[in-house]
Enzyme design. Structure first.
Site, short mmCIF file in Angstrom:
data_model
loop_
_atom_site.label_atom_id
_atom_site.label_comp_id
_atom_site.label_asym_id
_atom_site.label_seq_id
_atom_site.Cartn_x
_atom_site.Cartn_y
_atom_site.Cartn_z
N HIS A 141 -4.18 -13.05 -35.97
CA HIS A 141 -3.21 -14.00 -35.42
C HIS A 141 -2.59 -13.59 -34.09
O HIS A 141 -1.76 -14.31 -33.55
CB HIS A 141 -2.12 -14.32 -36.45
CG HIS A 141 -1.14 -13.23 -36.72
ND1 HIS A 141 0.18 -13.33 -36.34
CD2 HIS A 141 -1.26 -12.03 -37.33
CE1 HIS A 141 0.82 -12.24 -36.73
NE2 HIS A 141 -0.03 -11.44 -37.33
N CYS B 8 15.72 -6.01 -37.27
CA CYS B 8 16.88 -6.30 -38.11
C CYS B 8 16.52 -5.89 -39.52
O CYS B 8 15.58 -6.42 -40.10
CB CYS B 8 17.17 -7.79 -38.05
SG CYS B 8 18.72 -8.21 -38.79
N GLN C 285 -2.48 -5.22 -30.81
CA GLN C 285 -2.05 -5.86 -29.55
C GLN C 285 -3.08 -5.67 -28.44
O GLN C 285 -3.16 -6.49 -27.53
CB GLN C 285 -0.69 -5.29 -29.10
CG GLN C 285 0.45 -5.55 -30.08
CD GLN C 285 0.93 -7.00 -30.09
OE1 GLN C 285 0.65 -7.78 -29.18
NE2 GLN C 285 1.66 -7.37 -31.14
N THR D 23 -12.10 -11.14 -53.77
CA THR D 23 -13.05 -12.16 -53.33
C THR D 23 -12.88 -12.43 -51.84
O THR D 23 -11.75 -12.60 -51.37
CB THR D 23 -12.82 -13.47 -54.14
OG1 THR D 23 -12.99 -13.16 -55.52
CG2 THR D 23 -13.80 -14.56 -53.71
N GLY E 197 -3.28 -7.01 -40.15
CA GLY E 197 -3.03 -5.70 -39.55
C GLY E 197 -2.26 -4.77 -40.46
O GLY E 197 -2.55 -3.56 -40.52
N THR E 198 -1.29 -5.31 -41.18
CA THR E 198 -0.47 -4.46 -42.05
C THR E 198 -1.34 -3.81 -43.12
O THR E 198 -1.24 -2.60 -43.37
CB THR E 198 0.66 -5.30 -42.69
OG1 THR E 198 1.45 -5.86 -41.63
CG2 THR E 198 1.53 -4.45 -43.60
#
Ligand SMILES: Cc1ncc(COP(=O)(O)O)c(C=O)c1O
Length: 386
Positions: free
Chosen positions: A201, A326, A179, A237, A70-71
């Site tokens: 994931h 954090c 999400q 690849t 996703g990033t």
């Protein structure tokens, strides 16, 4: 001790179909870009995976660009979309993002502002996290990005209206559906979007693989240069086992989605109702069932530090997540909670509970059994610290 896992929005377990597909493909030899038989066999697996992902999300196979999650897909959408729009029309130097984006979108837009001279317009949200499409109205906008369903408080947006507003400005429309996918119906063609992010994931697939769906007519400027794979937008690849595992998870998630959402919603409603009866506890996010993800409950606990609650729950064998990020050892109040009007103290006291495959009513019972004492102890610690 059997742990109670209430952090599925952070990552969830691989579903059996994904494990099977990955295991099958791990032993395969052959680069999907090679012309020989082994390469062609590997290519066939990738293309079948692409077709499965496309079919599950209402896209054409050529619209699926595999990424490392996703990033990366968010970075490609924001930076690649901005650069391409800017190259076509140099007066387009603005990017509009909602105030409650995931950091992958937020930091990409901030980087464009800092390093590339872009102007970032932050679209405000209401007290439940919703964007008003009417706020998307600034000429010179290259790209609009609004998260389909928020990862902290679960707010679901009216994506077609947002895409329409972006297009009225001639801007590209992107949504991060990381999400939403697997819990809500996600149909790329019907959404009107140009770009859509999904990842493996969060829906039972492997970590490190996802996709950016890119409408056929849209050209992006690549972030990665090399062998020209993936419509020349994402060189590298192709990872055959990951593509196969991702596709298997997506297929399973979409096939079971409606029943799964009902199961999660029942757990969510039960937990949210119980939390609302505890003194000094406030549930954050939408209350209407069709406006919130079925699997996420976020609540602020008066006088508590979220980290204290998370640590005390951890000692009791329960995994949950603090709503605050954090960074560099300093707990910052969540930008999402501040954007919906929570005070910094309320934002620092927010905990997210999220359900997924394997979640049961017994998990909610286990949490509710320990929560009153956990909150009392966190409050006592908070008043000592304060
Ligand atoms: C809404 C949202 N977007 C993007 C991401 C990043 O996805 P990935 O972990 O696959 O890079 C996440 C994961 O935390 C997320 O919740």
């Amino acid at each position: 001790m059997n742990r109670v896992y209430l952090d599925h929005a952070a990552t969830t377990a691989l579903v059996p179909a994904a494990i099977e597909a990955i295991t099958r493909e791990l032993a395969r030899l052959g680069n999907p870009s090679s012309l020989h038989g082994s390469g062609r066999d590997a290519r066939r697996v990738v293309e079948e995976s692409r077709e499965a992902v496309a079919a599950a999300f209402g896209a054409h196979p050529t619209e699926v660009i595999f990424t490392a999650g996703g990033t990366e897909a968010d970075n490609l959408a924001i930076k690649g979309g901005y650069w391409a729009a800017r190259a076509a029309d140099s007066s387009r130097n603005r990017v509009a993002i909602s105030a409650i984006e995931h950091h992958a979108v937020l930091e990409s837009a901030d980087w464009l502002a800092r390093e590339q001279g872009a102007v970032v317009d932050t679209l405000p949200v209401d007290g439940e996290g919703r964007v008003d499409p009417g706020s998307i109205a600034t000429p010179g906008t290259a790209l609009v990005s609004v998260i389909w369903a928020n990862n902290e408080i679960g707010t679901v947006q009216g994506i077609p209206g947002i895409a329409e507003a972006a297009h009225r400005l001639g801007a590209l429309a992107h949504a991060d559906a990381v999400q939403a996918a697997g819990q809500l119906p996600v149909d790329f063609a019907a959404s009107g979007l140009d770009l859509l992010t999904v990842t493996g994931h969060k829906l039972g697939g492997p970590v490190g693989v996802g996709a950016l769906l890119v409408r056929r007519e849209v050209t992006l400027t690549p972030l990665l240069h090399g062998g020209g794979q993936e419509r020349d937008v994402r060189s590298g690849t192709l990872d055959v086992p990951s593509a196969a595992g991702f596709a298997a998870a997506v297929q399973a998630a979409v096939a079971d989605r409606a029943d799964y959402a009902v199961r999660l919603r029942a757990l969510r409603d039960r937990l949210a109702a119980a939390l609302a009866t505890l003194p000094g506890v406030r549930v954050n996010g939408p209350t209407a069932p069709d406006q919130v993800l079925p699997g996420i409950v976020n609540a602020s606990f008066d006088g508590c530090d979220a980290d204290a609650i998370v640590l005390l729950l951890d000692q009791a064998g329960i995994d949950a997540s603090a709503g605050a990020a954090c960074s560099a050892g300093v707990t910052e109040p969540s930008h999402v909670l501040l954007a919906i009007g929570r005070s910094p103290a309320e934002a620092r006291s927010a905990v997210r509970f999220s359900f997924g495959h394997g979640s049961t009513a017994a998990d909610v019972d286990a949490l509710l059994a320990v929560l009153p004492e956990v909150v009392e102890r966190a409050r006592a610690a908070g008043s000592l610290a304060g």
